[in-house]
Motif scaffolding. Structure first.
Motif, PDB file in Angstrom:
ATOM      1  N   THR A   1     -57.407 -45.804 -28.681  1.00 26.78           N
ATOM      2  CA  THR A   1     -58.282 -45.741 -29.847  1.00 26.78           C
ATOM      3  C   THR A   1     -58.534 -44.302 -30.256  1.00 26.78           C
ATOM      4  OG1 THR A   1     -60.234 -45.847 -28.415  1.00 26.78           O
ATOM      5  CG2 THR A   1     -59.430 -47.929 -29.344  1.00 26.78           C
ATOM      6  N   THR A   2     -58.934 -44.139 -31.517  1.00 28.76           N
ATOM      7  CA  THR A   2     -59.120 -42.797 -32.071  1.00 28.76           C
ATOM      8  C   THR A   2     -60.566 -42.331 -32.055  1.00 28.76           C
ATOM      9  OG1 THR A   2     -59.315 -43.755 -34.301  1.00 28.76           O
ATOM     10  CG2 THR A   2     -57.113 -43.043 -33.591  1.00 28.76           C
ATOM     11  N   ASN A   3     -61.505 -43.240 -31.879  1.00 30.42           N
ATOM     12  CA  ASN A   3     -62.916 -42.869 -32.027  1.00 30.42           C
ATOM     13  C   ASN A   3     -63.734 -43.139 -30.774  1.00 30.42           C
ATOM     14  OD1 ASN A   3     -62.689 -45.681 -32.368  1.00 30.42           O
ATOM     15  ND2 ASN A   3     -64.623 -45.769 -33.487  1.00 30.42           N
TER      16      ASN A   3
ATOM     17  N   THR B   1     -67.927 -49.834 -32.802  1.00 33.87           N
ATOM     18  CA  THR B   1     -66.695 -50.300 -33.422  1.00 33.87           C
ATOM     19  C   THR B   1     -65.557 -49.388 -32.988  1.00 33.87           C
ATOM     20  OG1 THR B   1     -67.843 -51.199 -35.343  1.00 33.87           O
ATOM     21  CG2 THR B   1     -65.494 -50.717 -35.599  1.00 33.87           C
ATOM     22  N   ALA B   2     -64.517 -49.974 -32.398  1.00 32.11           N
ATOM     23  CA  ALA B   2     -63.371 -49.206 -31.911  1.00 32.11           C
ATOM     24  C   ALA B   2     -62.196 -49.370 -32.863  1.00 32.11           C
ATOM     25  CB  ALA B   2     -62.977 -49.672 -30.513  1.00 32.11           C
ATOM     26  N   GLU B   3     -61.443 -48.287 -33.060  1.00 27.25           N
ATOM     27  CA  GLU B   3     -60.312 -48.279 -33.996  1.00 27.25           C
ATOM     28  C   GLU B   3     -59.033 -47.935 -33.250  1.00 27.25           C
ATOM     29  OE1 GLU B   3     -61.484 -45.366 -36.827  1.00 27.25           O
ATOM     30  OE2 GLU B   3     -63.199 -46.534 -37.577  1.00 27.25           O
ATOM     31  N   LEU B   4     -58.022 -48.815 -33.340  1.00 26.73           N
ATOM     32  CA  LEU B   4     -56.756 -48.580 -32.664  1.00 26.73           C
ATOM     33  C   LEU B   4     -56.019 -47.405 -33.276  1.00 26.73           C
ATOM     34  CD1 LEU B   4     -55.350 -52.203 -32.164  1.00 26.73           C
ATOM     35  CD2 LEU B   4     -56.260 -50.673 -30.403  1.00 26.73           C
ATOM     36  N   SER B   5     -55.289 -46.679 -32.442  1.00 23.83           N
ATOM     37  CA  SER B   5     -54.478 -45.566 -32.927  1.00 23.83           C
ATOM     38  C   SER B   5     -53.085 -46.008 -33.341  1.00 23.83           C
ATOM     39  CB  SER B   5     -54.369 -44.478 -31.841  1.00 23.83           C
ATOM     40  OG  SER B   5     -53.839 -45.011 -30.653  1.00 23.83           O
ATOM     41  N   ASP B   6     -52.596 -47.155 -32.843  1.00 17.43           N
ATOM     42  CA  ASP B   6     -51.235 -47.606 -33.129  1.00 17.43           C
ATOM     43  C   ASP B   6     -51.172 -48.718 -34.168  1.00 17.43           C
ATOM     44  OD1 ASP B   6     -49.323 -46.379 -30.818  1.00 17.43           O
ATOM     45  OD2 ASP B   6     -51.327 -46.768 -30.033  1.00 17.43           O
TER      46      ASP B   6
ATOM     47  N   PHE C   1     -57.496 -57.098 -28.224  1.00 20.09           N
ATOM     48  CA  PHE C   1     -57.591 -55.878 -29.025  1.00 20.09           C
ATOM     49  C   PHE C   1     -56.749 -54.765 -28.419  1.00 20.09           C
ATOM     50  CE2 PHE C   1     -59.838 -51.791 -29.785  1.00 20.09           C
ATOM     51  CZ  PHE C   1     -59.670 -51.708 -31.160  1.00 20.09           C
ATOM     52  N   SER C   2     -56.938 -54.492 -27.141  1.00 16.89           N
ATOM     53  CA  SER C   2     -56.187 -53.405 -26.507  1.00 16.89           C
ATOM     54  C   SER C   2     -54.697 -53.725 -26.435  1.00 16.89           C
ATOM     55  CB  SER C   2     -56.731 -53.141 -25.102  1.00 16.89           C
ATOM     56  OG  SER C   2     -58.045 -52.633 -25.160  1.00 16.89           O
ATOM     57  N   PHE C   3     -54.355 -54.972 -26.136  1.00 15.49           N
ATOM     58  CA  PHE C   3     -52.946 -55.330 -26.025  1.00 15.49           C
ATOM     59  C   PHE C   3     -52.242 -55.246 -27.380  1.00 15.49           C
ATOM     60  CE2 PHE C   3     -49.410 -58.375 -25.959  1.00 15.49           C
ATOM     61  CZ  PHE C   3     -48.687 -57.857 -24.898  1.00 15.49           C
ATOM     62  N   THR C   4     -52.961 -55.520 -28.458  1.00 18.75           N
ATOM     63  CA  THR C   4     -52.356 -55.419 -29.791  1.00 18.75           C
ATOM     64  C   THR C   4     -51.856 -54.005 -30.053  1.00 18.75           C
ATOM     65  OG1 THR C   4     -53.711 -57.217 -30.680  1.00 18.75           O
ATOM     66  CG2 THR C   4     -52.798 -55.652 -32.272  1.00 18.75           C
ATOM     67  N   GLY C   5     -52.685 -53.004 -29.755  1.00 17.52           N
ATOM     68  CA  GLY C   5     -52.247 -51.625 -29.932  1.00 17.52           C
ATOM     69  C   GLY C   5     -51.196 -51.229 -28.922  1.00 17.52           C
ATOM     70  N   PHE C   6     -51.371 -51.669 -27.677  1.00 20.78           N
ATOM     71  CA  PHE C   6     -50.431 -51.346 -26.606  1.00 20.78           C
ATOM     72  C   PHE C   6     -49.032 -51.876 -26.918  1.00 20.78           C
ATOM     73  CE2 PHE C   6     -48.768 -52.270 -22.241  1.00 20.78           C
ATOM     74  CZ  PHE C   6     -48.749 -50.981 -21.757  1.00 20.78           C
ATOM     75  N   ALA C   7     -48.944 -53.111 -27.395  1.00 15.14           N
ATOM     76  CA  ALA C   7     -47.646 -53.727 -27.675  1.00 15.14           C
ATOM     77  C   ALA C   7     -46.889 -53.002 -28.780  1.00 15.14           C
ATOM     78  CB  ALA C   7     -47.840 -55.202 -28.044  1.00 15.14           C
TER      79      ALA C   7
END
Length: 259
Positions: free
Chosen positions: A232-234, A201-206, A17-23
Protein backbone atom coordinates in the motif's frame (compact mmCIF):
# COMPACT_ATOMS: atom_id res chain seq x y z
CA UNK A 1 13.50 -13.37 -7.08
CA UNK A 2 10.11 -14.57 -5.84
CA UNK A 3 7.81 -12.59 -3.57
CA UNK A 4 6.23 -13.53 -0.25
CA UNK A 5 3.02 -12.52 1.50
CA UNK A 6 2.00 -13.56 5.00
CA UNK A 7 -0.88 -12.70 7.32
CA UNK A 8 -1.16 -13.37 11.06
CA UNK A 9 -4.29 -12.27 12.97
CA UNK A 10 -6.06 -12.55 16.29
CA UNK A 11 -9.39 -13.37 14.61
CA UNK A 12 -10.14 -15.13 11.29
CA UNK A 13 -9.69 -12.54 8.55
CA UNK A 14 -9.80 -12.62 4.77
CA UNK A 15 -6.76 -11.65 2.70
CA UNK A 16 -8.65 -10.58 -0.44
CA UNK A 17 -7.44 -6.96 -0.37
CA UNK A 18 -3.75 -7.76 0.10
CA UNK A 19 -3.83 -10.74 -2.26
CA UNK A 20 -5.43 -8.62 -5.00
CA UNK A 21 -2.43 -6.30 -5.05
CA UNK A 22 0.04 -9.13 -4.49
CA UNK A 23 -1.29 -11.17 -7.43
CA UNK A 24 -0.77 -8.22 -9.79
CA UNK A 25 2.97 -8.75 -9.29
CA UNK A 26 2.61 -12.22 -10.78
CA UNK A 27 3.03 -11.10 -14.39
CA UNK A 28 1.48 -7.59 -14.52
CA UNK A 29 3.32 -5.04 -12.37
CA UNK A 30 6.32 -7.36 -11.99
CA UNK A 31 7.87 -10.34 -13.78
CA UNK A 32 7.06 -13.14 -11.32
CA UNK A 33 5.17 -15.37 -13.77
CA UNK A 34 6.46 -18.90 -13.00
CA UNK A 35 3.62 -19.96 -10.73
CA UNK A 36 2.04 -18.99 -7.46
CA UNK A 37 0.36 -20.48 -4.39
CA UNK A 38 -1.45 -19.73 -1.15
CA UNK A 39 -2.29 -21.69 2.01
CA UNK A 40 -4.94 -20.85 4.61
CA UNK A 41 -5.08 -22.45 8.04
CA UNK A 42 -8.54 -23.33 9.35
CA UNK A 43 -8.32 -25.03 12.73
CA UNK A 44 -6.07 -28.04 12.26
CA UNK A 45 -6.69 -28.06 8.50
CA UNK A 46 -5.13 -26.22 5.58
CA UNK A 47 -6.68 -25.00 2.33
CA UNK A 48 -3.81 -25.18 -0.16
CA UNK A 49 -3.96 -23.76 -3.70
CA UNK A 50 -1.06 -23.73 -6.19
CA UNK A 51 -0.86 -23.13 -9.94
CA UNK A 52 2.08 -23.18 -12.36
CA UNK A 53 0.41 -20.40 -14.38
CA UNK A 54 1.17 -16.75 -13.69
CA UNK A 55 -1.04 -15.34 -10.93
CA UNK A 56 -2.32 -12.60 -13.23
CA UNK A 57 -3.71 -15.23 -15.65
CA UNK A 58 -4.69 -18.01 -13.23
CA UNK A 59 -8.38 -18.88 -12.81
CA UNK A 60 -7.49 -20.23 -9.36
CA UNK A 61 -6.10 -16.81 -8.37
CA UNK A 62 -9.36 -15.24 -9.52
CA UNK A 63 -11.21 -17.62 -7.22
CA UNK A 64 -9.10 -16.51 -4.25
CA UNK A 65 -9.72 -12.83 -5.03
CA UNK A 66 -13.48 -13.42 -5.15
CA UNK A 67 -13.88 -15.95 -2.34
CA UNK A 68 -13.16 -14.41 1.10
CA UNK A 69 -11.65 -17.39 2.93
CA UNK A 70 -11.06 -16.37 6.55
CA UNK A 71 -8.00 -17.52 8.47
CA UNK A 72 -5.70 -16.45 11.28
CA UNK A 73 -2.56 -17.49 9.38
CA UNK A 74 -1.97 -17.30 5.62
CA UNK A 75 1.16 -17.68 3.50
CA UNK A 76 1.26 -16.83 -0.22
CA UNK A 77 4.02 -16.87 -2.84
CA UNK A 78 4.54 -15.79 -6.44
CA UNK A 79 7.42 -17.47 -8.21
CA UNK A 80 10.26 -16.35 -10.42
CA UNK A 81 12.14 -19.59 -10.97
CA UNK A 82 15.83 -19.81 -10.07
CA UNK A 83 16.07 -23.56 -9.40
CA UNK A 84 13.61 -26.17 -10.65
CA UNK A 85 11.47 -26.07 -13.78
CA UNK A 86 8.10 -24.32 -14.02
CA UNK A 87 5.82 -27.08 -12.76
CA UNK A 88 3.07 -27.58 -10.20
CA UNK A 89 5.29 -29.56 -7.82
CA UNK A 90 7.72 -26.62 -7.65
CA UNK A 91 5.10 -24.04 -6.64
CA UNK A 92 5.16 -22.67 -3.11
CA UNK A 93 3.98 -22.80 -0.41
CA UNK A 94 4.89 -26.35 0.56
CA UNK A 95 3.04 -28.34 3.23
CA UNK A 96 4.27 -31.12 5.56
CA UNK A 97 3.17 -32.64 8.88
CA UNK A 98 5.25 -32.41 12.07
CA UNK A 99 4.11 -33.00 15.69
CA UNK A 100 0.55 -33.64 14.54
CA UNK A 101 0.23 -30.26 12.81
CA UNK A 102 0.52 -29.11 9.23
CA UNK A 103 3.43 -26.76 8.59
CA UNK A 104 3.43 -24.36 5.64
CA UNK A 105 6.62 -22.87 4.17
CA UNK A 106 7.53 -20.47 1.36
CA UNK A 107 10.91 -19.09 0.33
CA UNK A 108 12.25 -16.18 -1.68
CA UNK A 109 15.88 -16.48 -2.69
CA UNK A 110 18.52 -18.72 -4.19
CA UNK A 111 20.68 -21.20 -2.26
CA UNK A 112 24.00 -22.32 -3.76
CA UNK A 113 25.85 -25.52 -2.88
CA UNK A 114 23.10 -26.43 -0.42
CA UNK A 115 22.95 -30.24 -0.37
CA UNK A 116 22.07 -31.45 3.13
CA UNK A 117 21.68 -35.14 3.88
CA UNK A 118 18.05 -36.05 4.48
CA UNK A 119 17.14 -39.12 6.55
CA UNK A 120 13.95 -39.99 4.67
CA UNK A 121 11.15 -38.67 6.88
CA UNK A 122 10.95 -35.44 4.89
CA UNK A 123 11.81 -35.55 1.20
CA UNK A 124 11.27 -33.02 -1.61
CA UNK A 125 8.73 -33.88 -4.29
CA UNK A 126 9.93 -31.17 -6.67
CA UNK A 127 13.39 -29.90 -7.58
CA UNK A 128 13.63 -26.53 -5.82
CA UNK A 129 16.20 -25.46 -3.26
CA UNK A 130 13.23 -24.08 -1.31
CA UNK A 131 11.49 -27.40 -0.72
CA UNK A 132 14.84 -28.97 0.12
CA UNK A 133 15.42 -26.29 2.77
CA UNK A 134 11.94 -26.86 4.21
CA UNK A 135 12.51 -30.60 4.51
CA UNK A 136 15.87 -29.96 6.18
CA UNK A 137 14.34 -27.52 8.67
CA UNK A 138 11.66 -30.00 9.73
CA UNK A 139 14.15 -32.86 9.91
CA UNK A 140 16.47 -30.89 12.20
CA UNK A 141 13.60 -29.73 14.41
CA UNK A 142 12.42 -33.31 14.84
CA UNK A 143 15.97 -34.45 15.62
CA UNK A 144 16.33 -31.76 18.26
CA UNK A 145 12.94 -32.06 19.95
CA UNK A 146 11.77 -35.59 19.17
CA UNK A 147 8.07 -36.34 18.88
CA UNK A 148 6.78 -33.47 21.04
CA UNK A 149 6.48 -29.85 20.04
CA UNK A 150 8.70 -27.67 22.26
CA UNK A 151 7.68 -24.42 23.96
CA UNK A 152 7.49 -21.53 21.52
CA UNK A 153 10.61 -19.84 22.91
CA UNK A 154 12.67 -22.99 22.37
CA UNK A 155 11.27 -23.41 18.86
CA UNK A 156 12.16 -19.81 18.02
CA UNK A 157 15.72 -20.24 19.27
CA UNK A 158 16.19 -23.44 17.27
CA UNK A 159 14.83 -21.86 14.10
CA UNK A 160 17.12 -18.87 14.52
CA UNK A 161 20.12 -21.21 14.50
CA UNK A 162 18.86 -23.24 11.55
CA UNK A 163 17.93 -20.33 9.28
CA UNK A 164 21.32 -18.74 9.93
CA UNK A 165 22.96 -22.02 8.92
CA UNK A 166 20.95 -22.20 5.68
CA UNK A 167 21.37 -18.50 4.85
CA UNK A 168 25.14 -19.01 4.57
CA UNK A 169 24.35 -20.59 1.19
CA UNK A 170 22.61 -17.55 -0.28
CA UNK A 171 19.41 -15.55 -0.03
CA UNK A 172 16.93 -17.04 2.42
CA UNK A 173 13.84 -14.89 2.94
CA UNK A 174 11.20 -17.31 4.20
CA UNK A 175 7.90 -17.74 6.03
CA UNK A 176 6.87 -20.71 8.17
CA UNK A 177 3.67 -21.41 10.12
CA UNK A 178 1.89 -24.25 11.91
CA UNK A 179 -1.34 -22.25 12.11
CA UNK A 180 -0.60 -21.13 15.67
CA UNK A 181 2.05 -18.53 14.78
CA UNK A 182 3.99 -17.17 11.82
CA UNK A 183 7.78 -17.02 11.58
CA UNK A 184 9.40 -14.75 8.99
CA UNK A 185 13.13 -14.57 8.28
CA UNK A 186 14.72 -11.75 6.30
CA UNK A 187 17.90 -12.33 4.37
CA UNK A 188 17.63 -9.29 2.08
CA UNK A 189 14.15 -7.72 2.11
CA UNK A 190 10.91 -8.05 4.08
CA UNK A 191 8.44 -5.51 5.46
CA UNK A 192 5.52 -5.71 7.87
CA UNK A 193 2.71 -3.61 9.30
CA UNK A 194 0.05 -4.18 11.94
CA UNK A 195 -3.49 -3.01 11.22
CA UNK A 196 -5.49 -2.32 14.35
CA UNK A 197 -7.92 0.21 15.83
CA UNK A 198 -8.25 3.00 14.76
CA UNK A 199 -8.38 1.56 11.25
CA UNK A 200 -7.81 3.70 8.15
CA UNK A 201 -8.52 3.49 4.43
CA UNK A 202 -5.67 1.62 2.72
CA UNK A 203 -4.74 2.11 -0.95
CA UNK A 204 -3.00 -0.59 -3.00
CA UNK A 205 0.15 0.33 -4.88
CA UNK A 206 -0.33 -2.27 -7.66
CA UNK A 207 -4.06 -1.78 -8.33
CA UNK A 208 -6.51 1.11 -8.13
CA UNK A 209 -8.29 -0.37 -5.12
CA UNK A 210 -8.83 0.96 -1.59
CA UNK A 211 -10.60 -0.37 1.49
CA UNK A 212 -11.84 1.48 4.54
CA UNK A 213 -10.98 -1.12 7.16
CA UNK A 214 -12.99 0.69 9.83
CA UNK A 215 -16.11 -0.48 7.98
CA UNK A 216 -15.18 -4.17 7.89
CA UNK A 217 -13.51 -4.71 11.29
CA UNK A 218 -14.22 -4.46 14.99
CA UNK A 219 -12.12 -2.42 17.44
CA UNK A 220 -10.64 -5.65 18.78
CA UNK A 221 -9.31 -6.93 15.43
CA UNK A 222 -5.57 -6.98 14.78
CA UNK A 223 -3.85 -8.09 11.58
CA UNK A 224 -0.14 -8.31 10.78
CA UNK A 225 0.81 -8.31 7.09
CA UNK A 226 4.32 -9.39 6.07
CA UNK A 227 5.47 -8.95 2.48
CA UNK A 228 8.55 -8.70 0.28
CA UNK A 229 7.64 -5.19 -0.89
CA UNK A 230 5.00 -2.89 0.65
CA UNK A 231 1.53 -3.37 -0.83
CA UNK A 232 0.00 0.00 0.00
CA UNK A 233 0.99 3.61 -0.58
CA UNK A 234 -0.50 5.30 2.48
CA UNK A 235 0.47 3.01 5.37
CA UNK A 236 3.71 2.90 7.35
CA UNK A 237 5.61 -0.32 6.68
CA UNK A 238 8.50 -1.42 8.89
CA UNK A 239 11.55 -3.03 7.29
CA UNK A 240 13.12 -6.15 8.76
CA UNK A 241 16.82 -6.03 9.48
CA UNK A 242 18.93 -8.40 7.35
CA UNK A 243 19.33 -11.67 9.24
CA UNK A 244 16.32 -11.00 11.46
CA UNK A 245 13.85 -13.73 12.41
CA UNK A 246 10.50 -12.36 13.58
CA UNK A 247 7.69 -14.24 15.30
CA UNK A 248 4.08 -13.09 14.96
CA UNK A 249 1.30 -14.29 17.29
CA UNK A 250 -2.28 -12.97 17.23
CA UNK A 251 -1.25 -10.14 14.92
CA UNK A 252 1.59 -8.95 17.16
CA UNK A 253 5.35 -9.14 16.46
CA UNK A 254 6.84 -10.77 19.55
CA UNK A 255 9.80 -9.13 21.22
CA UNK A 256 13.14 -10.76 20.48
CA UNK A 257 14.60 -12.69 23.43
CA UNK A 258 17.32 -10.96 25.40
CA UNK A 259 20.88 -12.08 24.70
Amino acid sequence: MCQLLGMNCNVPTDIVFSFTGFAMRGGHTDTHHDGWGIAFFEGAGVRHFVDHQAAIASPVAELIKRYPIKSTNVIAHIRKATQGRVALENCHPFVRELWGRYWVFAHNGDLKQFAPTLDGAFRPVGSTDSELAFCYLLQQLRRRFGDSRPPLADLRAALAELVAEIAVHGTFNMMLSSGEELFAHCSTQLFYLVRQHPFVTAELSDEDVSVDFSQVTTPNDRVAIIVTQPLTTNERWTAFAPGELKLFVDGVPQAAPAD
